[in-house]
Structures are given as C-alpha cells and as structure tokens.
Design an enzyme around this catalytic site. Sequence first.
Site, PDB file in Angstrom:
ATOM      1  N   CYS A 142       0.832  -1.218   0.000  1.00  0.00           N
ATOM      2  CA  CYS A 142       0.000   0.000   0.000  1.00  0.00           C
ATOM      3  C   CYS A 142       0.863   1.263   0.000  1.00  0.00           C
ATOM      4  O   CYS A 142       0.669   2.166  -0.823  1.00  0.00           O
ATOM      5  CB  CYS A 142      -0.924  -0.014   1.203  1.00  0.00           C
ATOM      6  SG  CYS A 142      -0.121  -0.539   2.729  1.00  0.00           S
ATOM      7  N   HIS A 222      -2.769   5.309   6.334  1.00  0.00           N
ATOM      8  CA  HIS A 222      -1.426   5.878   6.495  1.00  0.00           C
ATOM      9  C   HIS A 222      -1.466   7.353   6.086  1.00  0.00           C
ATOM     10  O   HIS A 222      -2.300   7.761   5.267  1.00  0.00           O
ATOM     11  CB  HIS A 222      -0.413   5.195   5.577  1.00  0.00           C
ATOM     12  CG  HIS A 222      -0.337   3.710   5.697  1.00  0.00           C
ATOM     13  ND1 HIS A 222      -0.160   3.047   6.887  1.00  0.00           N
ATOM     14  CD2 HIS A 222      -0.374   2.735   4.740  1.00  0.00           C
ATOM     15  CE1 HIS A 222      -0.096   1.742   6.670  1.00  0.00           C
ATOM     16  NE2 HIS A 222      -0.237   1.530   5.375  1.00  0.00           N
TER      17      HIS A 222
HETATM   18  N1  LIG Z   1      -3.748  -5.306   5.130  1.00  0.00           N
HETATM   19  C1  LIG Z   1      -3.243  -4.370   4.391  1.00  0.00           C
HETATM   20  O1  LIG Z   1      -3.435  -3.174   4.636  1.00  0.00           O
HETATM   21  C2  LIG Z   1      -2.405  -4.709   3.192  1.00  0.00           C
HETATM   22  C3  LIG Z   1      -2.197  -3.709   2.246  1.00  0.00           C
HETATM   23  C4  LIG Z   1      -1.461  -4.009   1.093  1.00  0.00           C
HETATM   24  C5  LIG Z   1      -0.904  -5.261   0.919  1.00  0.00           C
HETATM   25  N2  LIG Z   1      -1.108  -6.228   1.889  1.00  0.00           N
HETATM   26  C6  LIG Z   1      -0.511  -7.543   1.643  1.00  0.00           C
HETATM   27  O2  LIG Z   1      -1.549  -8.429   1.227  1.00  0.00           O
HETATM   28  C7  LIG Z   1      -1.248  -9.761   1.672  1.00  0.00           C
HETATM   29  C8  LIG Z   1      -2.403 -10.250   2.516  1.00  0.00           C
HETATM   30  O3  LIG Z   1      -2.545  -9.409   3.647  1.00  0.00           O
HETATM   31  P1  LIG Z   1      -3.921  -9.275   4.429  1.00  0.00           P
HETATM   32  O4  LIG Z   1      -3.795  -8.056   5.268  1.00  0.00           O
HETATM   33  O5  LIG Z   1      -5.075  -9.407   3.503  1.00  0.00           O
HETATM   34  O6  LIG Z   1      -3.848 -10.555   5.379  1.00  0.00           O
HETATM   35  P2  LIG Z   1      -5.040 -11.178   6.240  1.00  0.00           P
HETATM   36  O7  LIG Z   1      -4.400 -11.838   7.389  1.00  0.00           O
HETATM   37  O8  LIG Z   1      -6.111 -10.183   6.480  1.00  0.00           O
HETATM   38  O9  LIG Z   1      -5.663 -12.284   5.263  1.00  0.00           O
HETATM   39  C9  LIG Z   1      -4.991 -13.448   4.910  1.00  0.00           C
HETATM   40  C10 LIG Z   1      -5.985 -14.556   4.705  1.00  0.00           C
HETATM   41  O10 LIG Z   1      -5.278 -15.719   4.255  1.00  0.00           O
HETATM   42  C11 LIG Z   1      -5.766 -16.829   4.981  1.00  0.00           C
HETATM   43  N3  LIG Z   1      -4.755 -17.890   5.008  1.00  0.00           N
HETATM   44  C12 LIG Z   1      -3.753 -18.106   5.902  1.00  0.00           C
HETATM   45  N4  LIG Z   1      -3.046 -19.198   5.584  1.00  0.00           N
HETATM   46  C13 LIG Z   1      -3.608 -19.707   4.461  1.00  0.00           C
HETATM   47  C14 LIG Z   1      -3.327 -20.825   3.629  1.00  0.00           C
HETATM   48  N5  LIG Z   1      -2.303 -21.652   3.893  1.00  0.00           N
HETATM   49  N6  LIG Z   1      -4.116 -21.039   2.550  1.00  0.00           N
HETATM   50  C15 LIG Z   1      -5.162 -20.232   2.272  1.00  0.00           C
HETATM   51  N7  LIG Z   1      -5.478 -19.156   3.028  1.00  0.00           N
HETATM   52  C16 LIG Z   1      -4.706 -18.885   4.096  1.00  0.00           C
HETATM   53  C17 LIG Z   1      -6.128 -16.268   6.353  1.00  0.00           C
HETATM   54  O11 LIG Z   1      -7.038 -17.119   7.028  1.00  0.00           O
HETATM   55  C18 LIG Z   1      -6.743 -14.929   5.985  1.00  0.00           C
HETATM   56  O12 LIG Z   1      -8.125 -15.016   5.731  1.00  0.00           O
HETATM   57  C19 LIG Z   1       0.105  -9.673   2.416  1.00  0.00           C
HETATM   58  O13 LIG Z   1       1.139  -9.895   1.475  1.00  0.00           O
HETATM   59  C20 LIG Z   1       0.132  -8.211   2.850  1.00  0.00           C
HETATM   60  O14 LIG Z   1       1.445  -7.745   3.083  1.00  0.00           O
HETATM   61  C21 LIG Z   1      -1.857  -5.978   3.003  1.00  0.00           C
END
Ligand SMILES: NC(=O)c1ccc[n+]([C@@H]2O[C@H](COP(=O)([O-])OP(=O)(O)OC[C@H]3O[C@@H](n4cnc5c(N)ncnc54)[C@H](O)[C@@H]3O)[C@@H](O)[C@H]2O)c1
Length: 343
Positions: A142, A222
């Site tokens: 992000c 942010h």
């Molecule tokens: N949250 C943010 O603000 C944000 C912003 C930009 C990028 N990201 C990136 O996006 C990615 C995901 O982040 P997020 O915040 O959505 O995470 P999150 O924890 O909210 O979601 C991850 C999901 O994946 C699932 N999961 C875990 N292990 C798994 C597996 N083995 N198989 C299938 N599903 C599984 C979890 O249960 C959960 O529902 C990361 O790389 C993060 O750095 C996050």
Amino acid sequence: MERIKVAINGYGVIGKRVADAVAVQDDMELVGVCDIITDWRIKIAVQKGYPIFAFNGDYQKQMSETSVPVKGILNDLIKLADIIVDCTPKKIASQNIETYKASSLKFIVQGGEKHESTGHSFSAENNYESALGRASTRVVSCNTTSIIRTLTALKKAGLLKKARGTLLRRATDPWESHLTGIINTLVPEEEIPSHQGPDAKTVDPDLDVVTAAVKVPETLSHLHYWFIQLTREVTKDEVLEAFRNSSRIALINYADGLSANNTIKELMLSLNRPYGDMYEVALWQDMLKVEGDELFYAYVVDNQAIVIPETIDAIRALTKLEINAMDSIKKTNESLGIRKNFY
Ligand SMILES: NC(=O)c1ccc[n+]([C@@H]2O[C@H](COP(=O)([O-])OP(=O)(O)OC[C@H]3O[C@@H](n4cnc5c(N)ncnc54)[C@H](O)[C@@H]3O)[C@@H](O)[C@H]2O)c1
C-alpha cells in the site's frame, strides 16, 4: 466475450476486496476463493455466492464440519483458473509459488512477499507494459503503491529530481485491533531508510527516493509527508496539474473539513464505497507548498484499498486482456467508481 477465470487464495483484508472487485469486471470470472478459516468471514463469502475451497483436506474437513459448503481444495481450484491472486499473509504465498509453477498457472502475489518471488513488481501507471504476458508479478504494498503513483505523476511531468518522505503508518487493520496494535506510543522503524523507498525502486529503479517510517496508534490509514527536489523552479499550478494527470490521485482540501484521516474515511462511507474504501491517494492541494525548486505535500493512503485496482490491472497485464495500460486503468476505475474529484 470469453472471460478470464480468476482464483483468489486467502480471503482476508485484501483477498475479500480483490474477490469483490473481480466479481464486477465484465472480462473476468471469479472461479473460487480459498482459505483455512471457518468463522463469519468465510460465511460471508458463502452468502455472496463465491465458490469456496480449502487449502488442504484437513481444512476442508474443518470447514465442512461448520457447514461451509466446500467445493474442493487448492489443487482443485488451480485446475479451474487461468490466474490466481495469492492474498495469504506475508511469507505464506512464497510457499505456494512452486505449486502454481508446477501447474503452469499465472500468479500474482501481494506486497508482503519479496520482489525476488516473481522477479517483477507492479504498479499500473508506471510499468504495466513490462508485465504483459508474464507468468507472475508482485503488486507492491500500500505505501509503495502510493509512493510510485505520486512520484510517477511528477516524473511524467519532468519535475522530479529526488524525493524524501516520512510515513506515519497505521498500527494494525481495524478488524483485528482487539488482537494486535499499539496504544499511547509512537514506534519508529529501526532503520533509515525504511523499506518502502528501496521497495519503490523495484518498480522504478531510476527513482531517487528515501523514506523513514513510524507506526502510529490508529487503524484507519497511512499519512505521508513528502519533500521533493524539483528539476526546476515551478508554480503550484504546474505541480497540481501533474497530479491531476494521474488516474488515481484525488486532490482534497483541508479547508473543506477534510482535516484528518477520520474525516476522509467518513467521506468514503458517505459515498457508499464498499467497506468505506478509498482506492485513490487523497492529496491535500491547499496544504501543498512550492518554494522555488522545492515541493512539500502530504497525503492519506487507505492501506486496505489502494492495491485493489492495481491487482485488477495486474490480472489484465499478465493475461494480456488489455495491451494498453490506460485502457485497463480506465476500465478498472469505472468499475470501482474511482475518481479524481470526490464531489
Ligand atoms: N492489510 C493491508 O493493509 C495490506 C495492504 C497491502 C498489501 N497487503 C498484503 O496483502 C497480503 C495479505 O494481507 P492481508 O492483510 O489481507 O492478510 P489477512 O491476514 O487479512 O488475510 C490473509 C488470509 O489468508 C488466509 N490464510 C492463511 N493461511 C492460508 C493458507 N495456507 N491457505 C489459504 N489461506 C490462508 C487467512 O485465514 C486470511 O483469511 C500480504 O502480502 C500483505 O502484506 C496488506
């Protein structure tokens, strides 16, 4: 028109938003979402009619036991898809990459993964063309997405010499602030530069950019402050015009009551945005200051939302659904209601 079949692995903060965004594209079909959870979060996906898959047989059993109708496991989902967007937590996606490669399935990972995991880092307005037809890419985080978007606008106008930014980062995501986060403190990153500046160079190696970051005790978004050395002396209007030429920067006014990130969140809710999401970078035009060849500005980034349109464009680039970056960006922006002026 034949639609590209898209699978989502990880239905969390980013995955559920990507799923909703894919579902409204007329050139894409959501063939399923995969996760390991059994609670309300996956039950909402069921309610939305999304086909549900479990990571493996053990999780399939657990989901079935809690009445989640599971269509199969990740390997079954892979067979249905033309491309998969991995939105599992940081460092989990890297473990899935071999599986995707073995199935010759195109894949996208998110910003928690390293550049080396795909060898390509994506930001639509900057480097869409270099992702065309590739097997994989990483949509940068992000913060990095916002940095690339704003600096690309200045670069395209021939104004950017070097950029120095301080990032105030939300401590945790709102839905899990009962579990993790900080209160009554400010936590600076251990090193300067913080990782976001070098990360921006994975998209655009020519950028001269340095960042410092501090975690702050709130969850909404942010906030960035930037100090730019311009290539020459310019007027404020020239700078604003450069930002207006970007497809995903919205200029806002402090004087219009948008004087804090909570007011901006409320504006998104008032616009009936899903989850109150802001896909644009909201940049204060009345605060922006030019002094000779120096530029100063601040903006707000909705960390949960900004990478969603980028991910949709990345799907089009890898699958060559659209050859032209601006055609894809326009299509994505229209489908998600992205605009340069909020009102
Ligand atoms: N949250 C943010 O603000 C944000 C912003 C930009 C990028 N990201 C990136 O996006 C990615 C995901 O982040 P997020 O915040 O959505 O995470 P999150 O924890 O909210 O979601 C991850 C999901 O994946 C699932 N999961 C875990 N292990 C798994 C597996 N083995 N198989 C299938 N599903 C599984 C979890 O249960 C959960 O529902 C990361 O790389 C993060 O750095 C996050």
